[in-house]
Design a protein around this motif. Structure first.
Motif, short mmCIF file in Angstrom:
data_model
loop_
_atom_site.label_atom_id
_atom_site.label_comp_id
_atom_site.label_asym_id
_atom_site.label_seq_id
_atom_site.Cartn_x
_atom_site.Cartn_y
_atom_site.Cartn_z
N ARG A 294 0.82 -1.22 0.00
CA ARG A 294 0.00 0.00 0.00
C ARG A 294 0.85 1.27 0.00
O ARG A 294 0.33 2.36 0.21
CB ARG A 294 -0.92 0.00 1.25
CG ARG A 294 -1.84 -1.19 1.38
CD ARG A 294 -2.93 -1.21 0.31
NE ARG A 294 -3.77 -0.02 0.37
CZ ARG A 294 -4.45 0.46 -0.67
NH1 ARG A 294 -4.37 -0.11 -1.85
NH2 ARG A 294 -5.21 1.53 -0.53
N ASP B 167 -0.62 8.84 -6.62
CA ASP B 167 -1.21 8.35 -5.36
C ASP B 167 -1.39 9.52 -4.39
O ASP B 167 -2.39 9.60 -3.70
CB ASP B 167 -0.28 7.32 -4.71
CG ASP B 167 0.01 6.15 -5.63
OD1 ASP B 167 -0.91 5.75 -6.37
OD2 ASP B 167 1.16 5.68 -5.62
N ASP C 123 0.42 5.95 3.72
CA ASP C 123 0.37 4.98 2.64
C ASP C 123 -0.95 5.22 1.91
O ASP C 123 -1.65 6.20 2.19
CB ASP C 123 0.54 3.54 3.14
CG ASP C 123 -0.58 3.11 4.06
OD1 ASP C 123 -1.63 3.79 4.09
OD2 ASP C 123 -0.41 2.09 4.77
N ARG C 124 -1.29 4.33 0.99
CA ARG C 124 -2.45 4.64 0.14
C ARG C 124 -3.79 4.47 0.86
O ARG C 124 -4.84 4.68 0.26
CB ARG C 124 -2.38 3.81 -1.14
CG ARG C 124 -1.46 4.48 -2.17
CD ARG C 124 -1.39 3.70 -3.44
NE ARG C 124 -0.46 2.59 -3.33
CZ ARG C 124 -0.58 1.44 -3.98
NH1 ARG C 124 -1.60 1.24 -4.80
NH2 ARG C 124 0.31 0.49 -3.82
N ASP C 125 -3.74 4.13 2.18
CA ASP C 125 -4.99 4.11 2.95
C ASP C 125 -5.32 5.50 3.51
O ASP C 125 -6.44 5.74 3.94
CB ASP C 125 -4.88 3.11 4.11
CG ASP C 125 -4.84 1.68 3.58
OD1 ASP C 125 -5.46 1.44 2.53
OD2 ASP C 125 -4.16 0.83 4.19
#
Ligand SMILES: Cc1cc2nc3c(=O)[nH]c(=O)nc-3n(C[C@H](O)[C@H](O)[C@H](O)COP(=O)(O)OP(=O)(O)OC[C@H]3O[C@@H](n4cnc5c(N)ncnc54)[C@H](O)[C@@H]3O)c2cc1C
Length: 506
Positions: A4, A213, A364-366
């Motif tokens: 992620r 992202d 992160d991508r969360d």
């Protein structure tokens, strides 16, 4: 790196904010798996001002491994020991807010209490005379401070006065060498994920899509992503900080450079003068309710100390901050995140803080909401502390010669500033805080420089008899004057260290 992790960073904007962000991320965050792209549009351009800095920029440059002399040559920078305020408390007043302390290290109470006590009995001169950076600045002298904490030479720090467009160019070279990809062109659209609302990409005028992202909005006042797409909202502080325009115009100079920025209060705002090695940056920051752009230009032109080097650059702004500087996968850094007028040179500092906090809370991508909240909390605190300090310069005035000064002298203040002012007025105490600008000596400089005298000094100062205190202060004043007198002139120091012409020649 996990599944992620952020892999594609897109920086929107190539002004000071964009290139500072690019350089820092390239040097401190980038790995071979992470791409960093920066989009800028020569057609739109940058604000092209922002030349006076705070000492924190040295830590930023050092962290990036930037050589000071090379940076100063490239940006034609001079040293800055503080800011001289003229005509703020009353017309004719003058004081320097130094990057340093008053008095010598040590003492039971902060130095200003001893000065208050002595000055009630005798003429011991302005508190400025007990600050080495102030006296050195007034004489146009500079040398780097000492590391010896017991030395008078350790009582100050310094910043730079630099050419902002050359700083951006310098950082661009560094960033590109570290693998940042620069894309030229205008962004005309944005893609968002239908479910999460996260930005998926930006659309260029050419039709191409730049996907990412994490998006860092460094697009300037317009807040291209943070406001126009994500509607972060804006806290408007113009009631307290009514200046909303500026006209800037550099001029030539043949005078010795001074190691300080000048801020002179005028009828409808204030004028800045920032001496660089090759020219002086000038501007009139004013309130459009009380002055027209033409009148501001005419006033500024009349105050220039040399021939203008450019046509007037007119800028509009509203003092305030985005309600959220980080929303989803977009972080606003620079003017897109907010702007408090440039009176204490705080914008580049805020850019630096935005970058530092982003790296500390790297997502992160969360995009965990807790980290985002923490980032926004931190930036709110930074902005609000600076806001109060800047408002102090306006409200602590006796001026009643124009509509602007009548407004700011009588306006209601933010509760946070009223509390600080009361604490000071009652007993000369500066509200202490650990994080954020500005620290103890800065508040003392402005309070006393603008005639806000406390009702009493701290009783600890009474442990020294006035009869001993007055000659001790006289000796200290002499020591400061002598130490300043032994420093080289700033021009001599620059000539031996970072003269920009030596770079051109080599
Ligand atoms: C009068 C004045 C004096 C100042 N003095 C100081 C000072 O002494 N010290 C200090 O610290 N700060 C100062 N500042 C603030 C300082 O100028 C800024 O903080 C600094 O220049 C950063 O600006 P920026 O990079 O956020 O925005 P900008 O310089 O406006 O850059 C925005 C970037 O976004 C790009 N962009 C925008 N829209 C698009 C689009 N649609 N497509 C592609 N690209 C786009 C532009 O091309 C540009 O590259 C001053 C500001 C003003 C107004």
């Amino acid at each position: 790196m996990t599944g992620r992790s952020i892999r594609r960073v897109v920086i929107v904007g190539g002004g000071t904010a964009g290139w500072m962000t690019a350089a820092a991320l390239a040097r401190l965050v980038k790995t071979p798996d992470v791409s960093i792209q920066l989009i800028e549009s020569a057609e739109i351009g940058t604000v092209g001002v922002g030349e006076s800095t705070l000492p924190h920029i040295r830590a930023f440059n050092e962290r990036l491994g930037i050589d000071e002399a090379a940076f100063m040559k490239a940006t034609r920078a001079t040293f800055k020991l503080g800011i001289q305020f003229e005509d703020w408390g009353r017309i004719g007043d003058r004081y320097i807010h130094p990057f340093g302390d008053y008095g010598m290290p040590g003492g039971d109470a902060p130095f200003h209490h001893y000065w208050l006590k002595a000055s009630a009995e005798a003429d011991v001169g302005p508190i400025d005379d007990y600050s080495l950076p102030v006296v050195a600045a007034r004489e146009g002298r500079f040398a780097p401070p000492s590391d010896n904490a017991r030395s008078l030479m350790s009582t100050y720090g310094y910043a730079y006065q630099l050419d902002a467009s050359l700083y951006a160019r310098f950082l661009r070279t560094l960033s590109e060498a570290e693998g940042v990809e620069r894309l030229e062109g205008r962004i005309v659209g944005t893609g968002q994920d239908g479910d999460s609302g996260l930005i998926t990409g930006v659309e260029m005028e050419s039709g191409s899509i730049v996907e990412g992202d994490l998006f860092i909005d460094c697009s300037g006042f317009r807040g291209l992503l943070i406001e126009q797409v994500l509607n972060a909202g804006f806290r408007d502080w113009s009631h307290w900080l009514p200046c909303d325009r500026a006209v800037a115009m550099p001029c030539a100079t043949d005078q010795a450079t001074v190691p300080y920025t000048r801020a002179r209060a005028l009828e409808a705002g204030w004028q800045f003068r920032i001496p660089l090695q090759h020219r002086v940056g000038n501007g009139y920051v004013y309130c459009s309710a009380f002055l027209s752009p033409d009148a501001a230009t005419e006033r500024l032109t009349g105050l220039l100390e040399g021939a203008p080097l450019n046509t007037p650059n007119h800028l509009r702004f509203t003092a305030g901050q985005r309600r959220r500087t980080w929303v989803g996968n977009c972080v606003a850094i620079g003017l897109s995140g907010g702007f408090i007028e440039p009176l204490e040179s705080t914008s580049i500092y805020l850019i630096q803080q935005g970058i530092t906090q982003l790296i500390a809370l790297w997502p992160d991508r969360d995009f965990a909401p807790r980290a985002i909240d923490e980032y926004n909390r931190w930036m709110d605190l930074e902005f609000e502390r600076i806001r109060d300090f800047i408002i102090l310069h306006y409200c602590a005035t006796e001026r009643d010669d124009s509509e602007l000064w009548n407004h700011v002298r009588t306006m209601t203040l933010p509760d946070s500033l009223s509390a600080k002012l009361e604490l000071w007025r009652e007993g000369g105490v500066v509200q202490e805080y650990r994080d954020g600008l500005f620290l103890h000596p800065s508040w003392v400089a402005v309070y006393l420089g603008q005639r806000v005298r406390p009702a009493r000094w701290h009783p600890l100062a009474d442990r020294r008899e006035t009869a001993q205190l007055i000659p001790a202060l006289a000796r200290l004043r002499q020591t400061v004057a002598s130490a300043a007198g032994h420093l080289p002139t700033q021009d001599a120091y620059i000539a031996g260290y970072c003269d920009w012409r030596t770079q051109e020649a080599s």
